[in-house]
Design an enzyme around this catalytic site. Sequence first.
Site, PDB file in Angstrom:
ATOM      1  N   GLY A  25       0.825  -1.204   0.000  1.00 49.94           N
ATOM      2  CA  GLY A  25       0.000   0.000   0.000  1.00 49.94           C
ATOM      3  C   GLY A  25       0.851   1.243   0.000  1.00 49.94           C
ATOM      4  O   GLY A  25       2.063   1.178  -0.205  1.00 49.94           O
ATOM      5  N   ASN A  26       0.219   2.377   0.219  1.00 50.72           N
ATOM      6  CA  ASN A  26       0.976   3.627   0.317  1.00 50.72           C
ATOM      7  C   ASN A  26       0.359   4.521   1.379  1.00 50.72           C
ATOM      8  O   ASN A  26      -0.660   4.189   1.972  1.00 50.72           O
ATOM      9  CB  ASN A  26       1.058   4.314  -1.049  1.00 50.72           C
ATOM     10  CG  ASN A  26      -0.309   4.650  -1.605  1.00 50.72           C
ATOM     11  OD1 ASN A  26      -1.051   5.428  -1.018  1.00 50.72           O
ATOM     12  ND2 ASN A  26      -0.663   4.032  -2.728  1.00 50.72           N
TER      13      ASN A  26
END
Length: 419
Positions: A215-216
């Site tokens: 993810g980020n």
Amino acid sequence: MRIVLGVGGGIAAYKVASLLRLFTEAGHQVTVIPTEAATRFVGVATWEALSGNPVSNSVFDDVEKVNHVRLGHEADLIVVAPATADLLAKAATGQAGDLLTNTLLMAHGPVLFAPAMHTEMWQHAATQANVETLRSRGVTVLEPASGRLTGADSGPGRLPEPEAIFTAAMALAEAATEADSPQAVPATHASLAGRTVTISAGGTREALDPVRFLGNRSSGKQGAALAAAALAAGATVRFLAAHMDVEPPAGVELVRVESALELREAALKAAVDSDVVIMAAAVADFRPAEVSDTKIKKVDGEDAPLVRLVRNPDILHELVERRNAEGGQQLIVGFAAETGDAQGDVLEHATAKLKRKGCDLLVVNHVGVGRVFGQDDNSVVILSGHGADPESASGSKADVAAAVVDRVGSELARVFPGR
Ligand code: CTP
């Protein structure tokens, strides 16, 4: 401003008392017209006391004042909340059986419907066709909010919050006044009235196995603020939400996505008939080549697994290519999170990215760990692909969103004047 507030016969009528207060406290003259059914939920006395004006729902009261013609004719703005399935159907087919429907047929100013009903009624083909008909005539029909309905069930169908309806109504009235005025400033934040704007927001998650993902740090706050600003500017907003730390604003048409591939599918679909697409989502450039169906286990004595990545499609670029291939007149806006490095500073990288992506506007953030992602303030530079000077905007994410939406309105008018 003279406002007619039509109230439909739904349980959400009680929330409209707060909307009425927002109108009167802002100094507007409000005439409330409840339907017969609405008075079963909230009585005439409440509307009279809160508006300070007499209230009727009959064409046969005060006949000498010709209210069935006068009220719609004189109103600067008509707001209907809650707009029930029945009221939308009556308005779409031009029925005139009571004071409210007569008033709608006499409307000279902008009209806004804020629907509220059960999800299945909202999604029914008949209701959707009525909404389409009304929108095609220039009427603003807000998307209902999603959440808990009257019973234990939930889904789209809740009345948007009174503040959201108030903001959308004020923006609509402002846009209508500007359109009427010969000195109209062509581009303002209200210039998105009647437009459909697709906004992607949040960070995509790329699955490794059923419990893990890549993810980020995107919080989705800037995307949510953009959606609120576009709603306030009178737009219908399709909101494609990847993972977000905040709730999307009420009143958007919400599509939840997880991965870049899901976002691509949703974005290409939503873009088909959108006037503007804003890609504010942080899309993962890579995803794991293999997604394990079962949880990846550590095995004593074996090396840690290697994760091979493959490229995700560039959604923004694809949207631009499709628009260009079809000769469409759609404004496409990208976001860029940049850091300076040995190859160039933030603006040099951003200018190259604007060319590479081919979008009309690029909103550039300067990032570093702890900067921008998740924070409440932001500072951006807006670059135009059509030769205009770069423009800076900073402040809260709401301030930045208002500046971007303003710029989207003016760029739309400049680049596609015939639209
Ligand atoms: N974007 C997209 N699809 C991707 C990657 C990004 O549509 N697969 C969009 C983002 O939503 C944003 C813009 O492209 O509007 C810029 O994203 P960014 O990640 O900053 O740029 P990249 O193209 O990934 O360039 P680089 O990683 O090389 O800086």
